[in-house]
Design an enzyme around this catalytic site. Structure first.
Site, PDB file in Angstrom:
ATOM      1  N   GLU A  42    -119.351   0.731 -35.668  1.00 14.76           N
ATOM      2  CA  GLU A  42    -120.077   1.876 -35.186  1.00 14.76           C
ATOM      3  C   GLU A  42    -121.440   1.396 -34.505  1.00 14.76           C
ATOM      4  O   GLU A  42    -122.007   0.464 -35.177  1.00 14.76           O
ATOM      5  CB  GLU A  42    -120.338   3.008 -35.957  1.00 14.76           C
ATOM      6  CG  GLU A  42    -121.124   4.077 -35.403  1.00 14.76           C
ATOM      7  CD  GLU A  42    -121.597   5.337 -36.152  1.00 14.76           C
ATOM      8  OE1 GLU A  42    -121.821   6.563 -35.823  1.00 14.76           O
ATOM      9  OE2 GLU A  42    -121.574   4.772 -37.450  1.00 14.76           O
ATOM     10  N   LYS A 115    -118.201  11.626 -31.028  1.00 17.76           N
ATOM     11  CA  LYS A 115    -118.311  12.097 -32.530  1.00 17.76           C
ATOM     12  C   LYS A 115    -118.665  13.448 -32.658  1.00 17.76           C
ATOM     13  O   LYS A 115    -119.388  13.955 -32.139  1.00 17.76           O
ATOM     14  CB  LYS A 115    -119.488  10.981 -33.076  1.00 17.76           C
ATOM     15  CG  LYS A 115    -119.719  11.056 -34.675  1.00 17.76           C
ATOM     16  CD  LYS A 115    -120.585  10.211 -34.976  1.00 17.76           C
ATOM     17  CE  LYS A 115    -120.963  10.222 -36.475  1.00 17.76           C
ATOM     18  NZ  LYS A 115    -121.590   9.179 -36.746  1.00 17.76           N
ATOM     19  N   CYS A 152    -117.522   7.207 -38.220  1.00 15.41           N
ATOM     20  CA  CYS A 152    -118.457   7.402 -39.181  1.00 15.41           C
ATOM     21  C   CYS A 152    -118.440   8.699 -39.968  1.00 15.41           C
ATOM     22  O   CYS A 152    -117.515   8.901 -40.882  1.00 15.41           O
ATOM     23  CB  CYS A 152    -119.907   6.852 -39.224  1.00 15.41           C
ATOM     24  SG  CYS A 152    -120.679   6.442 -40.390  1.00 15.41           S
TER      25      CYS A 152
END
Length: 289
Positions: A42, A115, A152
């Site tokens: 990331e 995300k 993540c």
């Protein structure tokens, strides 16, 4: 389909071009070893800047449509005949996102995922920098199979993995930046791995996770990252694991058709009771009358 997947991990500094060159080198090396899909960590272009508040960081964001690094990675994917999920800091008018562009092996950029789950804690101040993603969870039909990608903090949510599985994903990928918990001495690395191993077992598909290593600083605040990038099989068993502190590439072979047959025979998706899952759509676990 038989494919080879790779996860990488590396250190990052504020020399952005050096980070990009290092990432390209890792991609070249993984491709040379036969990798078909190569996962970078990331926000690999910079240090993980969410360690601290810094308004100057917003100047680093780029649009999806006119993104220099995405164009470079597109050319690289085509040259090497590999699929590349590429993390980038996205600007779209007044909104900012932590995003992934999925580049097919012909260099075509298939689209982006933003995300969905945005953390906010000491050393991980992402709500300052990122809007919550609005793309929904997506699956990409690449030259080497259908892949789902979470970023993540997304990896801690089983709902995201299950939705990608329902949409036909054959492998789940998680680019990551995680390490020290600044408010405690808790080592989250074991839980970090196990939660994704659970996604693999619950959805009967391999998981590939890429993390960063080293210590990074933003405006005097330092955080360390624990690596341990890994690949697990459809049962959740880790078959390849990187160290906590070395720049590495790990690779593993996957047979997506064999996994599909096992998934069908195991019956998890056959026996789902969607009529009983209404509470999952609420915050408090209560269905309103």
């Amino acid at each position: 389909m038989k494919i080879k997947v790779a996860a990488t991990q590396m250190t990052c500094t504020w020399e952005i071009e050096e980070n990009i060159s290092k990432a390209k080198k890792l991609i070249y090396e993984a491709a040379k070893e036969g990798a078909n899909i190569i996962l970078l960590q990331e926000l690999f272009q910079t240090p993980y800047f969410c360690i601290q508040y810094d308004e100057e960081i917003f100047k680093l964001a780029q649009t999806y449509e006119n993104n220099k690094v995405l164009k470079e990675m597109s050319n690289l994917a085509k040259e090497l005949n590999v699929v590349l999920p590429i993390s980038f800091f996205e600007k779209d008018n007044n909104a900012y996102f932590n995003s992934i562009a999925v580049i097919n092996s012909d260099g075509n950029i298939l689209g982006k995922y933003r995300k969905s789950h945005i953390p906010d804690g000491a050393g991980y101040l992402e709500k300052y920098y990122f809007n919550p993603g609005n793309t929904g969870f997506k699956v990409w039909d690449t030259a080497f199979g259908k892949i789902g990608i979470g970023i993540c903090w997304d990896q801690w949510f089983p709902e995201a993995a299950r939705i990608m599985a329902l949409k036909g994903a054959e492998v789940l990928f998680y680019p990551t930046a995680i390490g020290d918990e600044l408010m405690s001495e808790y080592d989250s690395s074991g839980a970090w791995q196990r939660v994704m191993q659970g996604h693999a077992a619950a959805n009967i598909m391999p998981v590939v996770a890429s993390n960063r290593i080293g210590s990074e600083s933003v405006k005097g605040q330092v955080n360390g990252f624990y690596g341990k990038s890994f690949i697990c099989d459809r049962s959740g068993k880790i078959i390849k694991e990187a160290s906590k502190d070395k720049e590495e590439i790990i690779l593993a072979d996957i047979d997506t058709e064999e996994n599909h047959l096992f998934r069908r025979n195991w019956g998890l998706f056959r026996d789902r009771r969607t009529d009983l899952y209404k509470e999952i759509l609420t915050l408090e676990g209560k269905i309103k009358d």
